[in-house]
Design an enzyme around this catalytic site. Structure first.
Site, PDB file in Angstrom:
ATOM      1  N   TYR A   1      35.509  21.240  29.097  1.00 59.07           N
ATOM      2  CA  TYR A   1      35.723  20.020  29.882  1.00 59.07           C
ATOM      3  C   TYR A   1      34.410  19.250  30.000  1.00 59.07           C
ATOM      4  O   TYR A   1      34.393  18.018  29.879  1.00 59.07           O
ATOM      5  CB  TYR A   1      36.258  20.373  31.274  1.00 59.07           C
ATOM      6  CG  TYR A   1      37.618  21.024  31.245  1.00 59.07           C
ATOM      7  CD1 TYR A   1      38.773  20.267  31.109  1.00 59.07           C
ATOM      8  CD2 TYR A   1      37.748  22.404  31.355  1.00 59.07           C
ATOM      9  CE1 TYR A   1      40.029  20.860  31.079  1.00 59.07           C
ATOM     10  CE2 TYR A   1      38.996  23.010  31.323  1.00 59.07           C
ATOM     11  CZ  TYR A   1      40.130  22.244  31.186  1.00 59.07           C
ATOM     12  OH  TYR A   1      41.378  22.833  31.152  1.00 59.07           O
TER      13      TYR A   1
ATOM     14  N   ASN B   1      48.333  14.293  30.393  1.00 61.82           N
ATOM     15  CA  ASN B   1      48.633  14.030  28.991  1.00 61.82           C
ATOM     16  C   ASN B   1      50.152  14.091  28.764  1.00 61.82           C
ATOM     17  O   ASN B   1      50.756  15.142  28.929  1.00 61.82           O
ATOM     18  CB  ASN B   1      47.913  15.073  28.125  1.00 61.82           C
ATOM     19  CG  ASN B   1      48.238  14.976  26.659  1.00 61.82           C
ATOM     20  OD1 ASN B   1      48.860  14.032  26.191  1.00 61.82           O
ATOM     21  ND2 ASN B   1      47.812  15.987  25.918  1.00 61.82           N
TER      22      ASN B   1
ATOM     23  N   CYS C   1      45.400  18.777  24.294  1.00 60.98           N
ATOM     24  CA  CYS C   1      44.679  19.152  25.512  1.00 60.98           C
ATOM     25  C   CYS C   1      44.493  20.666  25.611  1.00 60.98           C
ATOM     26  O   CYS C   1      43.601  21.128  26.326  1.00 60.98           O
ATOM     27  CB  CYS C   1      45.388  18.606  26.750  1.00 60.98           C
ATOM     28  SG  CYS C   1      47.123  19.044  26.875  1.00 60.98           S
ATOM     29  N   HIS C   2      45.300  21.423  24.862  1.00 61.48           N
ATOM     30  CA  HIS C   2      45.130  22.882  24.872  1.00 61.48           C
ATOM     31  C   HIS C   2      43.804  23.304  24.253  1.00 61.48           C
ATOM     32  O   HIS C   2      43.358  24.426  24.467  1.00 61.48           O
ATOM     33  CB  HIS C   2      46.304  23.565  24.157  1.00 61.48           C
ATOM     34  CG  HIS C   2      46.439  23.190  22.716  1.00 61.48           C
ATOM     35  ND1 HIS C   2      47.092  22.031  22.308  1.00 61.48           N
ATOM     36  CD2 HIS C   2      46.010  23.798  21.589  1.00 61.48           C
ATOM     37  CE1 HIS C   2      47.053  21.957  20.998  1.00 61.48           C
ATOM     38  NE2 HIS C   2      46.392  23.012  20.526  1.00 61.48           N
TER      39      HIS C   2
ATOM     40  N   GLU D   1      46.404  28.290  16.071  1.00 60.51           N
ATOM     41  CA  GLU D   1      45.437  27.480  15.340  1.00 60.51           C
ATOM     42  C   GLU D   1      44.284  28.291  14.755  1.00 60.51           C
ATOM     43  O   GLU D   1      43.633  27.847  13.821  1.00 60.51           O
ATOM     44  CB  GLU D   1      44.907  26.369  16.262  1.00 60.51           C
ATOM     45  CG  GLU D   1      45.994  25.376  16.583  1.00 60.51           C
ATOM     46  CD  GLU D   1      45.525  24.242  17.469  1.00 60.51           C
ATOM     47  OE1 GLU D   1      44.346  24.220  17.878  1.00 60.51           O
ATOM     48  OE2 GLU D   1      46.363  23.357  17.757  1.00 60.51           O
TER      49      GLU D   1
END
Length: 146
Positions: free
Chosen positions: A84, A105, A113-114, A144
């Site tokens: 952040y 979001n 945002c993850h 991912e």
């Protein structure tokens, strides 16, 4: 739309308006518009290949700050994370304000945002710091990394 992590609700008009994680009791329905079909096709492509780059029209309707945060999130490559604080420094904001924008979001996964984490752990997801939401965040990040 059914996914390995649960059902997704997709709302479109001339652009993608929202993507919602639905309860496990939700039933999938066939998309009824060309754009909804394209959103589903691109989400399936992402589920097969986490390096898929989304190319969808978005109607995010956020404040100028939220839109700066969401734009910065779209620059985080799949398989990587940012804190952040890193996002805050990049856009001239504060870490908590970045977290608030992430929480608002409207299209998680598409605007990733993850991929934003706390210095000391996963941080939050969808306004929660434990439970199902964090499980979803961990699933997306593991997907991912594969």
């Amino acid at each position: 739309m059914s996914t390995p992590f649960g059902a997704l609700g997709i709302r479109v008009a001339e652009a993608l308006l929202s993507l919602d994680f639905l309860s496990s009791a939700a039933h999938a329905h066939a998309p009824t518009t060309a754009l909804a079909r394209e959103v589903c096709a691109q989400l399936r492509a992402y589920l097969k290949n986490p390096r898929h780059v989304f190319d969808l029209p978005l109607d995010l309707n956020g404040s100028p700050h939220q839109e700066r945060v969401w734009s910065a999130l779209q620059c985080i490559p799949s398989g990587q994370v940012r804190t952040y604080g890193m996002i805050a420094r990049k856009i001239g904001s504060a870490a908590r304000a970045v977290g608030a924008a992430c929480r608002q979001n409207p299209v998680p996964v598409i605007v990733p945002c993850h991929r934003v984490v706390a210095v000391s752990g996963p941080g939050g997801f969808m306004g929660q710091s434990e439970g199902r939401a964090i499980g979803l965040k961990r699933w997306l990040l593991e997907h991912e990394r594969s």
